[in-house]
Design a protein around this motif. Structure first.
Motif, mmCIF file in Angstrom:
data_model
loop_
_atom_site.group_PDB
_atom_site.id
_atom_site.type_symbol
_atom_site.label_atom_id
_atom_site.label_comp_id
_atom_site.label_asym_id
_atom_site.label_seq_id
_atom_site.Cartn_x
_atom_site.Cartn_y
_atom_site.Cartn_z
ATOM 1 N N ASN A 58 0.934 -1.093 0.113
ATOM 2 C CA ASN A 58 -0.051 0.102 -0.021
ATOM 3 C C ASN A 58 0.906 1.199 -0.101
ATOM 4 O OD1 ASN A 58 -2.319 1.594 0.352
ATOM 5 N ND2 ASN A 58 -1.574 1.764 2.557
ATOM 6 N N PHE A 59 1.823 1.293 1.025
ATOM 7 C CA PHE A 59 2.732 2.407 0.757
ATOM 8 C C PHE A 59 3.678 2.528 -0.295
ATOM 9 C CE2 PHE A 59 2.291 2.298 5.622
ATOM 10 C CZ PHE A 59 1.753 3.617 5.862
ATOM 11 N N LEU A 103 0.919 13.905 -8.561
ATOM 12 C CA LEU A 103 1.227 15.235 -7.897
ATOM 13 C C LEU A 103 2.613 15.562 -7.683
ATOM 14 C CD1 LEU A 103 -0.655 17.538 -6.950
ATOM 15 C CD2 LEU A 103 -0.491 16.452 -4.850
ATOM 16 N N LEU A 119 -3.899 16.757 -10.275
ATOM 17 C CA LEU A 119 -4.677 16.532 -8.860
ATOM 18 C C LEU A 119 -5.610 15.621 -9.249
ATOM 19 C CD1 LEU A 119 -5.359 20.245 -7.499
ATOM 20 C CD2 LEU A 119 -4.020 18.299 -6.346
ATOM 21 N N ILE A 120 -6.429 15.775 -10.412
ATOM 22 C CA ILE A 120 -7.283 14.726 -10.721
ATOM 23 C C ILE A 120 -6.658 13.246 -11.002
ATOM 24 C CG2 ILE A 120 -9.051 13.742 -12.387
ATOM 25 C CD1 ILE A 120 -9.598 16.638 -13.161
ATOM 26 N N TRP A 154 -3.971 12.161 -9.555
ATOM 27 C CA TRP A 154 -3.518 11.906 -8.318
ATOM 28 C C TRP A 154 -4.555 11.328 -7.414
ATOM 29 C CZ3 TRP A 154 -3.624 15.125 -3.422
ATOM 30 C CH2 TRP A 154 -2.824 14.554 -2.639
ATOM 31 N N CYS A 155 -5.762 11.998 -7.520
ATOM 32 C CA CYS A 155 -6.915 11.578 -6.476
ATOM 33 C C CYS A 155 -7.576 10.244 -6.807
ATOM 34 C CB CYS A 155 -7.947 12.686 -6.766
ATOM 35 S SG CYS A 155 -9.161 12.550 -5.569
ATOM 36 N N GLU A 156 -7.518 10.026 -8.309
ATOM 37 C CA GLU A 156 -8.171 8.799 -8.840
ATOM 38 C C GLU A 156 -7.077 7.414 -8.362
ATOM 39 O OE1 GLU A 156 -10.470 10.528 -12.661
ATOM 40 O OE2 GLU A 156 -8.589 9.691 -12.868
ATOM 41 N N GLN A 195 -4.935 7.455 -6.041
ATOM 42 C CA GLN A 195 -4.962 7.202 -4.673
ATOM 43 C C GLN A 195 -6.240 6.706 -4.179
ATOM 44 O OE1 GLN A 195 -2.411 7.304 -3.743
ATOM 45 N NE2 GLN A 195 -1.297 8.890 -2.919
ATOM 46 N N LEU A 196 -7.312 6.817 -4.656
ATOM 47 C CA LEU A 196 -8.693 6.369 -4.437
ATOM 48 C C LEU A 196 -8.958 4.764 -4.836
ATOM 49 C CD1 LEU A 196 -11.396 7.106 -3.346
ATOM 50 C CD2 LEU A 196 -12.076 8.039 -5.621
ATOM 51 N N THR A 200 -5.810 3.069 -5.252
ATOM 52 C CA THR A 200 -5.172 2.213 -4.299
ATOM 53 C C THR A 200 -5.772 1.792 -2.919
ATOM 54 O OG1 THR A 200 -3.152 3.261 -5.259
ATOM 55 C CG2 THR A 200 -2.832 2.256 -3.315
ATOM 56 N N ALA A 201 -6.428 2.984 -2.495
ATOM 57 C CA ALA A 201 -6.998 3.137 -1.270
ATOM 58 C C ALA A 201 -8.208 1.852 -1.123
ATOM 59 C CB ALA A 201 -7.557 4.198 -0.810
ATOM 60 N N ARG A 202 -8.877 1.856 -2.124
ATOM 61 C CA ARG A 202 -9.969 0.826 -2.351
ATOM 62 C C ARG A 202 -9.157 -0.730 -2.367
ATOM 63 N NH1 ARG A 202 -13.598 4.528 -6.322
ATOM 64 N NH2 ARG A 202 -14.999 5.251 -4.865
ATOM 65 N N THR A 221 -6.464 -1.557 -1.257
ATOM 66 C CA THR A 221 -6.003 -1.813 0.025
ATOM 67 C C THR A 221 -6.973 -2.122 1.129
ATOM 68 O OG1 THR A 221 -4.340 -0.264 -0.444
ATOM 69 C CG2 THR A 221 -4.323 -1.127 1.726
ATOM 70 N N SER A 222 -7.924 -1.465 0.998
ATOM 71 C CA SER A 222 -8.967 -1.578 2.001
ATOM 72 C C SER A 222 -9.864 -2.988 1.776
ATOM 73 C CB SER A 222 -10.146 -0.690 1.672
ATOM 74 O OG SER A 222 -11.263 -0.892 2.469
ATOM 75 N N LEU A 239 -8.572 -0.932 8.685
ATOM 76 C CA LEU A 239 -9.387 -0.998 7.758
ATOM 77 C C LEU A 239 -10.228 0.131 7.984
ATOM 78 C CD1 LEU A 239 -10.693 -2.984 5.670
ATOM 79 C CD2 LEU A 239 -12.096 -3.706 7.389
ATOM 80 N N GLN A 273 -8.532 3.156 6.649
ATOM 81 C CA GLN A 273 -8.461 3.114 5.064
ATOM 82 C C GLN A 273 -9.693 3.463 4.529
ATOM 83 O OE1 GLN A 273 -5.509 2.367 4.142
ATOM 84 N NE2 GLN A 273 -6.341 2.418 1.679
ATOM 85 N N GLN A 274 -10.713 3.029 5.323
ATOM 86 C CA GLN A 274 -12.260 3.590 4.651
ATOM 87 C C GLN A 274 -12.423 4.872 4.603
ATOM 88 O OE1 GLN A 274 -14.325 0.317 6.614
ATOM 89 N NE2 GLN A 274 -14.390 -0.867 4.805
ATOM 90 N N LEU A 334 -10.172 7.126 4.602
ATOM 91 C CA LEU A 334 -9.148 7.760 3.575
ATOM 92 C C LEU A 334 -9.935 7.759 2.493
ATOM 93 C CD1 LEU A 334 -6.164 8.461 3.618
ATOM 94 C CD2 LEU A 334 -5.915 6.539 2.646
ATOM 95 N N ILE A 335 -10.397 6.561 1.960
ATOM 96 C CA ILE A 335 -11.573 6.605 0.776
ATOM 97 C C ILE A 335 -12.329 7.516 0.801
ATOM 98 C CG2 ILE A 335 -13.142 5.345 -0.631
ATOM 99 C CD1 ILE A 335 -11.582 2.802 0.270
ATOM 100 N N TRP A 366 -10.934 11.009 -0.204
ATOM 101 C CA TRP A 366 -10.569 11.043 -1.416
ATOM 102 C C TRP A 366 -11.877 11.181 -2.208
ATOM 103 C CZ3 TRP A 366 -6.178 12.584 -2.512
ATOM 104 C CH2 TRP A 366 -4.812 11.740 -1.971
ATOM 105 N N PHE A 405 -12.891 14.738 -2.241
ATOM 106 C CA PHE A 405 -11.865 15.437 -2.787
ATOM 107 C C PHE A 405 -12.037 15.608 -4.481
ATOM 108 C CE2 PHE A 405 -7.815 16.877 -4.675
ATOM 109 C CZ PHE A 405 -7.638 18.090 -4.132
ATOM 110 N N LEU A 406 -12.016 14.381 -5.011
ATOM 111 C CA LEU A 406 -12.034 14.359 -6.420
ATOM 112 C C LEU A 406 -12.921 15.156 -7.017
ATOM 113 C CD1 LEU A 406 -10.957 12.662 -8.662
ATOM 114 C CD2 LEU A 406 -12.792 10.946 -8.438
ATOM 115 N N ALA A 413 -11.529 18.559 -7.274
ATOM 116 C CA ALA A 413 -10.006 18.395 -8.330
ATOM 117 C C ALA A 413 -10.707 18.762 -9.732
ATOM 118 C CB ALA A 413 -9.256 17.350 -8.303
ATOM 119 N N LYS A 414 -11.676 18.100 -10.105
ATOM 120 C CA LYS A 414 -12.639 17.955 -11.248
ATOM 121 C C LYS A 414 -13.122 19.514 -11.721
ATOM 122 C CE LYS A 414 -12.817 13.210 -12.431
ATOM 123 N NZ LYS A 414 -14.146 12.004 -12.219
#
Lengths: 369, 795
Positions: free
Chosen positions: A244-245, A256, A339-340, A342-344, A346-347, A349-351, A353-354, B774, B777-778, B780-781, B784, B787-788, B791-792
């Motif tokens: 994840n990291f 970014l 930014l977009i 990046w955000c996408e 990371q999102l 990855t976060a999902r 990982t989750s 977990l 992490q959630q 965090l989701i 994000w 924020f998306l 950004a858009k």
């Protein structure tokens, strides 16, 4: 050469320019630049060193014939990559030195070439065409000491940054640029810290995960066996955290991180342009003062000089205004993209990982006593 | 804990009983190949020789038992005592002189196979009370059933609760009064002088028959003048009218301090209290004044006669040795459970057991001091065996037992109704005298506590004091006493100075959690829970201030452990390890210690990096905010300030995660590094007892040489002295060997328990950790996702 350079437009499409890889050749890096022909479907593959890039940049700088060339915000060429350089030197490269196999650096070069090729004025330079298409390494004649040199002289000699501008627009732009340069630079540095920490965390997790594997004992004893299983599982968990990291750091870098790096270098480039203009302004002011004070004998010559300076300054200012407007829009777009993306990423990855964590959690809950 | 099976008798006899209890470890090794033949074969022999041995007991317990019952009941004995032993027994009997008898007793002891012998001989002596018999009978019962007898017998002995207690009581007797023991053994012998063993043993039995209570007192008075236990006995006998609870509630430690001191080392208090309480009250009281106690004593006997009320004894059967036996060796009882021999032995065990639980139940009610867990177990165990007639039940019950028992034990653990939480850390006082007080809340359904919920305030040094007390008492027996968190001068000074910053709050929280885990580990340990000091710690409102906790705390404490283990690990080389298991385990423990330390360092660095990440994220958030504020483009500017907020939240998240890493892993590992120190200490303790045993053996050797020289030199005047010395040292060797076996068994048991707990603990913590991971992490989701669009939205 200048004449040649002015002629014609680029025969490749700017968007297709790619710097695919950096080949290590002794102490130097050679970059493979690929671009698609506008006519037909062919591709140009050329190998270029950083010196070639520097040559190109100097060619662009030294187009003295182009009126107001000093007003152009030259796309920033990344600093020379140092192989086997001490960490301190590498640190100056920031994000560009990170990532494997200089990939970030290639991406930065790619952006540089694309920016040059997309620039209305700069793309007309024959040198660019030459650079992109010629299989031979271009211009091995030492780059002429053009304005680049003079510029550095000017940098050394004069401190005109604080000079009061005659034009409010430029004055504001200069002020803004100054803060933005500082801010983007510090943001980039902070972000580098974040990424570096993430990488350290990934490494630490890797060690942890490996060490956990060492705790596993080959025993039939049920309690010991259960503990060994737990260790193995935990090792997997930690490995997930590590991955994840890694991907978070990678995402940060490639989106970014690069964006911020480019942003700060672009701001730097704009600052240089504004500085050059300020130099011209100072030149002009000196010339007009001289013209005023000049004795009648020299009056005509001085006036001529003053007019020339005035004309040049106007040219520069004119180009500069256009450039600044263009720069603003591209810089916003650039950051937006970064930014977009990046955000996408990371999102995503976060999902991922989750999901993996929840799988681990289930696995653990299912683990027998 | 309340393994009180064999303890209803007078304290004096108690030790005797326990001597038989303790012997198993050495003895199984010798007997290992035998159980099979034992099971099949010599029920007859057993009857011949042991009819007498057993009879007294049976008769005393249950005069109405038929002859066949008695015969049956003897079998287990014969099983327990394999042929060699029987030979030994018969020999002294025919010789019928007391001196040879003693020799006989002691010689085998030095051989290492003495244990059974001693047991059996001690049996008749103590037959007046049923307890020793119970022990003996219990063992054969389990052993008769199957081959893995070694384990069977080892386990009960090492069983966290029952064994130590028994041992404890044993020690004063054997050490302070090894003489009385001899006397006791001799008595029957001299009485019957030249008569066959059977008769010999019969006689005391018949004495008992006539007057059951008396033998309890008589031997006591006669023999144990030198025994501290007799002193204990006196006050009790003196005030039989008084409610027993007063006596023992108030000054249990005083009463029993003496017997304990007679041990080479302090032993487990818990067990002492639990047992003597019951012993003293059930028997002496009853006998002295024919009071209700006495009545119920009789009542307890009645069911035995009917042999129908099996629940009590059976449940004890379940909960005591068999529990362990089965949990360890689930298969074992099955094969032979069918055979009549084992049935008989079971029956026998049941009978002898019978009266105890009943009496004991009474005692429990009255005293409210003893083991609720036993009661609870009894209830639970009573279910399966409820209404069936005794003999058949014991036979058939032995089959389902393995499973049920394990289930039961699991259940017991699940139902462990004792929740301890530590809350509300509060600073008391000012300046350098300030300290943190913690609220220790207990929620329990255990009847051993006065109420269901109660709360006390304790300060850190109280926790250290508790550890000190527990460690003093229990480490010597090979128990793994959970260590408390270390004292932190740095952390506490910060708190004292009164800085209300993050680090001191974190310190307090960390310590609170550590103390909570510490206390939970203590009460989760079945033996430690029984310790009156634990109870006092949890219940008593005004705790006397613990002193001298300084030396034990902090780095000094760890260092001390390390040094001790280092020096002792050198001794390992000298110790020629008879049991490979210990050798391997010790290595494992040491390797694990290293690994956990390594892991701890890694987790620490991980936590450090997390914190760094948090700080850096915070820095990034700030510079993004700056960038946003100086940005001209409004959309970009807004997006950047949004980003700054997101990063701020992420900083928080990283910080929480760092705390979670630290709490879940670092603390857990630190706990276990400390615990491993205790594990090693218990190994060391085992080694010390081994050393003592070896030393004693060497000494004995020297004494024998001296005797030989004296014989050679023909100096009869000094010969007697030398012989006395030998006798003394032989007893010591036997004693120390038993100590060693007992400690070994305890350590083994404890280590297994520790490993089980460890796996459970880690699993629990990791699940907790994963949940927090977990969750973050959630979160965090969510960030994000929020924020998306921002950004858009940048135009």
């Amino acid at each position: 050469m200048m004449e040649e350079a002015r002629e014609g437009s680029l025969s490749v499409s700017a968007q297709t320019i790619r710097v695919t890889e950096a080949v290590r050749d002794g102490d130097a890096l050679t970059f493979i630049v690929i671009s698609q022909k506008l006519s037909g479907s062919g591709e140009y593959h050329v190998a270029r060193t950083h010196e070639d890039f520097q040559w190109l940049q100097q060619c662009l700088f030294s187009q003295e014939v182009v009126p107001g060339i000093l007003g152009v915000i030259f796309p920033p060429l990344p600093a020379k990559p140092q192989l086997n350089a001490p960490a301190k030197v590498l640190k100056q490269l920031g994000f560009l030195a990170m990532g494997e196999d200089w990939r970030m650096y290639c991406m930065a070069l790619e952006t540089y070439l694309q920016q040059v090729a997309a620039h209305t004025t700069l793309s007309k330079n024959k040198c660019l065409e030459n650079f992109l298409t010629s299989s031979e390494p271009p211009g091995h004649q030492r780059a002429r000491k053009g304005i680049f040199n003079r510029l550095s002289q000017a940098m050394e000699g004069m401190r005109k940054e604080g000079h009061k501008d005659v034009d409010d627009f430029f004055q504001t732009e200069r002020d803004n640029n100054l803060t933005l340069t500082g801010c983007s630079k510090s943001a980039t540095e902070r972000f580098i810290d974040v990424v570096l920490t993430e990488q350290k965390l990934a490494v630490a997790c890797g060690h942890f995960s490996t060490a956990l594997h060492l705790c596993v004992e080959q025993e039939e004893d049920s309690a010991v066996l259960a503990f060994s299983k737990i260790c193995v599982k935990l090792s997997e968990v930690i490995d997930s955290i590590k991955r994840n990291f890694e991907s978070v750091a990678e995402n940060n870098l490639s989106t970014l991180g690069l964006g911020l790096d480019l942003e700060s270098r672009c701001q730097e480039a704009e600052k240089e342009m504004l500085y050059r203009r300020t130099c011209k302004l100072v030149e002009l002011e000196t010339a007009s003062r001289n013209a005023e004070r000049a004795k009648p004998v020299k009056k005509a010559a001085m006036d001529e000089l003053k007019v020339a300076a005035e004309k040049e300054f106007d040219h520069v200012s004119g180009v500069a205004k256009q450039e600044i407007a263009r720069f603003h829009s591209t810089h916003v777009e650039l950051l937006r993209q970064a930014l977009i993306l990046w955000c996408e990423k990371q999102l995503e990855t976060a999902r991922d990982t989750s999901f993996r964590y929840s799988q681990h959690l289930q696995a653990f809950k299912g683990l027998g006593e | 804990m309340p393994r009180i099976v064999g303890c209803t008798c007078t304290p004096l006899f108690e030790p005797m009983a326990t001597s038989s209890e303790r012997s198993p470890p050495p003895f199984p090794e010798d007997l290992e190949p035998e159980p099979d033949e034992v099971g099949d074969q010599d029920s007859d022999d057993g009857e011949d020789i042991f009819l007498g041995t057993d009879n007294p007991l049976e008769i005393k317990m249950d005069p109405s038992l038929s002859a066949s019952d008695i015969a049956n009941s003897t079998k287990p004995l014969s099983e327990a005592s394999s042929p060699p032993v029987m030979d030994l027994l018969s020999e002294p009997a025919s010789q019928a002189s007391s001196a040879p008898m003693v020799d006989l007793l002691l010689e085998p002891a030095s051989e290492g196979s003495s244990a059974p012998m001693v047991n059996i001989l001690s049996e008749p002596a103590s037959e007046a009370s049923s307890a020793p018999m119970v022990d003996l009978l219990m063992e054969p019962a389990s052993e008769a059933s199957s081959a893995p007898m070694v384990d069977l017998l080892m386990e009960p002995a090492s069983e966290g609760s029952s064994a130590p207690m028994v041992d404890l009581l044993m020690e004063p007797a054997s050490e302070a009064s090894s003489a009385p023991m001899m006397n006791l053994l001799m008595e029957p012998a001299s009485e019957a002088s030249s008569a066959p063993m059977m008769n010999l043993l019969m006689e005391p039995a018949s004495d008992d028959l006539k007057e059951p209570p008396k033998p309890d007192i008589d031997p006591l008075a006669d023999i144990t003048n030198d025994t501290p236990l007799s002193e204990v006995k006196t006050p009790v006998a003196a005030m039989p009218q008084e409610p027993p609870s007063d006596l023992f509630d108030d000054e249990p430690s005083e009463l029993f301090a003496e017997p304990r001191q007679s041990n080479t080392a302090k032993q487990q208090q818990t067990s002492i209290f639990d047992e003597p309480d019951e012993d003293l009250f059930s028997e002496p009281l009853g006998e002295a004044s024919k009071k209700p106690q006495n009545d119920f004593f009789k009542e307890a006997l009645a069911p035995v006669a009917k042999a129908s009320n099996v629940c009590g004894p059976l449940s004890d059967n379940y909960n005591e040795h068999p529990t362990d036996i089965f949990s360890e060796e689930a298969i074992t009882t099955l094969p032979s459970a069918v055979s009549t021999v084992s049935v008989n032995s079971k029956t026998n065990g049941v009978h002898s057991d019978e009266e105890e639980p009943d009496i004991f139940a009474e005692a429990t009610v009255e005293l409210s001091l003893d083991s609720p867990r036993n009661d609870r177990k009894k209830k639970e165990a009573a279910k399966p065996s409820a209404s069936a007639p005794a003999p058949s039940v014991s036979a058939s019950a032995s089959k389902p037992q393995p499973k049920t028992l394990e289930e039961l034990e699991e259940e017991v653990e699940d139902k462990f109704e004792l929740n301890i939480s530590i809350t509300n850390p509060e600073k008391v006082g000012d300046g350098m005298n300030a300290y943190m007080a913690y609220k220790v809340s207990t929620q329990t359904t255990l009847p051993m506590f006065r109420s269901k919920t109660f709360t006390v305030r304790r300060r850190f040094s109280d926790f250290l004091g508790l550890y000190e007390k527990l460690s003093d008492k229990h480490t010597l027996n090979g128990y793994i006493v959970p260590p408390p968190p270390e004292k932190s001068i740095m952390g506490m000074t910060k708190v004292k100075v009164g800085k209300e910053d993050n680090s001191s709050a974190e310190f307090v929280e960390r310590r609170r959690a550590a103390l909570e885990r510490y206390l939970q580990r203590v009460v989760f340990h079945p033996s430690l829970l029984q310790d009156p000091d634990v109870r006092e710690f949890l219940e008593r409102d005004d705790m006397p201030r613990a002193h001298n906790t300084q030396a034990l705390s902090g780095a000094g404490f760890l260092k001390m452990i390390n040094r001790a283990t280092d020096s002792l690990s050198k001794m390992t080389i000298k110790m020629n390890e008879s049991d490979v298991w210990f050798e391997e385990k010790l290595q494992e423990v040491e390797a694990e210690d290293q690994q956990l330390r390594k892991l701890h360092i890694m987790v620490d660095s991980l936590v450090g990096h997390r914190k760094e990440l948090s700080v850096n994220t915070g820095g990034f958030a700030k510079s993004v905010a700056m960038l946003g504020s100086s940005e001209d483009n409004t959309a970009l500017s807004r997006a950047l300030s949004q980003l700054a907020e997101v990063e701020d939240k992420m900083e928080q998240l990283h910080q929480e995660q760092a705390a979670s890493d630290s709490f879940c892993f670092a603390e857990l590992l630190a706990d276990y590094i400390r615990l491993l120190g205790s594990v090693r200490a218990s190994f060391d303790q085992r080694m010390k007892t081994w050393q003592r045993w070896q030393d004693a053996q060497n000494m004995l050797q020297k004494k024998r040489e001296t005797e030989a020289k004296l014989l050679w030199a023909n100096k009869p005047d000094k010969l007697q002295q030398a012989k006395d010395d030998i006798t003394e040292w032989e007893a010591k060797v036997t004693q120390y060997e038993r100590d060693f076996d007992r400690v070994s068994a305890t350590v083994r048991k404890e280590v297994l328990r520790f490993e089980k707990e460890k796996a459970r603990d880690f699993k629990k913590q990791i699940i907790k950790y994963l949940e927090s991971l977990l969750q973050s992490q959630q979160q965090l989701i969510k960030y994000w996702e929020a924020f998306l669009p921002e950004a858009k939205a940048i135009a």
